[in-house]
Design a protein around this motif. Sequence first.
Motif, PDB file in Angstrom:
ATOM      1  N   ILE A 181     -16.291 -22.454  15.717  1.00 26.95           N
ATOM      2  CA  ILE A 181     -16.866 -23.808  15.786  1.00 26.95           C
ATOM      3  C   ILE A 181     -15.930 -24.818  15.119  1.00 26.95           C
ATOM      4  O   ILE A 181     -15.775 -25.936  15.591  1.00 26.95           O
ATOM      5  CB  ILE A 181     -18.273 -23.838  15.141  1.00 26.95           C
ATOM      6  CG1 ILE A 181     -19.254 -23.057  16.031  1.00 26.95           C
ATOM      7  CG2 ILE A 181     -18.757 -25.269  14.917  1.00 26.95           C
ATOM      8  CD1 ILE A 181     -20.589 -22.760  15.378  1.00 26.95           C
ATOM      9  N   ARG A 182     -15.280 -24.410  14.037  1.00 27.22           N
ATOM     10  CA  ARG A 182     -14.340 -25.293  13.318  1.00 27.22           C
ATOM     11  C   ARG A 182     -12.957 -25.323  13.979  1.00 27.22           C
ATOM     12  O   ARG A 182     -12.027 -25.868  13.410  1.00 27.22           O
ATOM     13  CB  ARG A 182     -14.201 -24.835  11.876  1.00 27.22           C
ATOM     14  CG  ARG A 182     -15.441 -25.031  11.049  1.00 27.22           C
ATOM     15  CD  ARG A 182     -15.200 -24.556   9.646  1.00 27.22           C
ATOM     16  NE  ARG A 182     -16.318 -24.865   8.788  1.00 27.22           N
ATOM     17  CZ  ARG A 182     -16.428 -24.446   7.542  1.00 27.22           C
ATOM     18  NH1 ARG A 182     -15.480 -23.679   7.015  1.00 27.22           N
ATOM     19  NH2 ARG A 182     -17.472 -24.762   6.825  1.00 27.22           N
ATOM     20  N   ASN A 183     -12.843 -24.698  15.132  1.00 27.82           N
ATOM     21  CA  ASN A 183     -11.578 -24.627  15.871  1.00 27.82           C
ATOM     22  C   ASN A 183     -10.462 -23.930  15.094  1.00 27.82           C
ATOM     23  O   ASN A 183      -9.288 -24.259  15.251  1.00 27.82           O
ATOM     24  CB  ASN A 183     -11.118 -26.023  16.324  1.00 27.82           C
ATOM     25  CG  ASN A 183     -12.014 -26.589  17.387  1.00 27.82           C
ATOM     26  OD1 ASN A 183     -12.478 -25.882  18.275  1.00 27.82           O
ATOM     27  ND2 ASN A 183     -12.281 -27.885  17.301  1.00 27.82           N
ATOM     28  N   LYS A 184     -10.833 -22.981  14.248  1.00 25.00           N
ATOM     29  CA  LYS A 184      -9.834 -22.169  13.551  1.00 25.00           C
ATOM     30  C   LYS A 184      -9.467 -20.987  14.436  1.00 25.00           C
ATOM     31  O   LYS A 184     -10.303 -20.469  15.187  1.00 25.00           O
ATOM     32  CB  LYS A 184     -10.377 -21.663  12.219  1.00 25.00           C
ATOM     33  CG  LYS A 184     -10.554 -22.742  11.182  1.00 25.00           C
ATOM     34  CD  LYS A 184     -10.943 -22.148   9.853  1.00 25.00           C
ATOM     35  CE  LYS A 184     -11.070 -23.219   8.791  1.00 25.00           C
ATOM     36  NZ  LYS A 184     -11.448 -22.642   7.490  1.00 25.00           N
ATOM     37  N   LYS A 185      -8.237 -20.573  14.330  1.00 28.99           N
ATOM     38  CA  LYS A 185      -7.758 -19.450  15.124  1.00 28.99           C
ATOM     39  C   LYS A 185      -8.439 -18.161  14.642  1.00 28.99           C
ATOM     40  O   LYS A 185      -8.504 -17.883  13.445  1.00 28.99           O
ATOM     41  CB  LYS A 185      -6.245 -19.321  14.988  1.00 28.99           C
ATOM     42  CG  LYS A 185      -5.665 -18.236  15.861  1.00 28.99           C
ATOM     43  CD  LYS A 185      -4.161 -18.158  15.707  1.00 28.99           C
ATOM     44  CE  LYS A 185      -3.646 -16.996  16.530  1.00 28.99           C
ATOM     45  NZ  LYS A 185      -2.211 -16.811  16.348  1.00 28.99           N
TER      46      LYS A 185
END
Length: 174
Positions: free
Chosen positions: A134-138
């Motif tokens: 959701i936080r666009n972390k890999k």
Amino acid sequence: MHRQLFSVFKKMKLEISLAFIVFVIGAFLGALMGMGQDEVTFVDNTASATAILQNNLKACVIIFSGFVLLGIPTFISLLFNGLILGSTLKASSFYLSGAELLQRGAPHAILEIPGIVLAGAVGFQTVRILINIIRNKKVSLKEELMTASVAIIAAVICISLAALVEGFITVKFI
């Protein structure tokens, strides 16, 4: 192997902390339950190491299942296991001294509780993964599965050793 295990602990510190907190909250709630000495029947129950192991591994499977069920059964099972521990300690305190409780519980609890908490960490891992997505972390699925696998193996080893200690050593103190 030990470096990989410590790497897993470091990576899963949030999940380990959450699992520990939920378990401890359950234990405190269990200890606070309104039981009086007249409501407790002390049963001298000794089970075989095999029966203990089977029971503990079933509990771990339920806790692990949170990995695919968003941590919900993990939360419930950790809370419930904590409640059982807390209420058992309170009930036992009516019949046993603190030293006797420690003598009977510590030999296997030093392995069993970390095993349960590690299983809980695996059960909560998916929640962290989803938050990272959701936080666009890999997120590396391969790395996450490897982390979960190492933690599962460590948890099963702890639980298995705890069952052996409980079945063969703790029973000598009863």
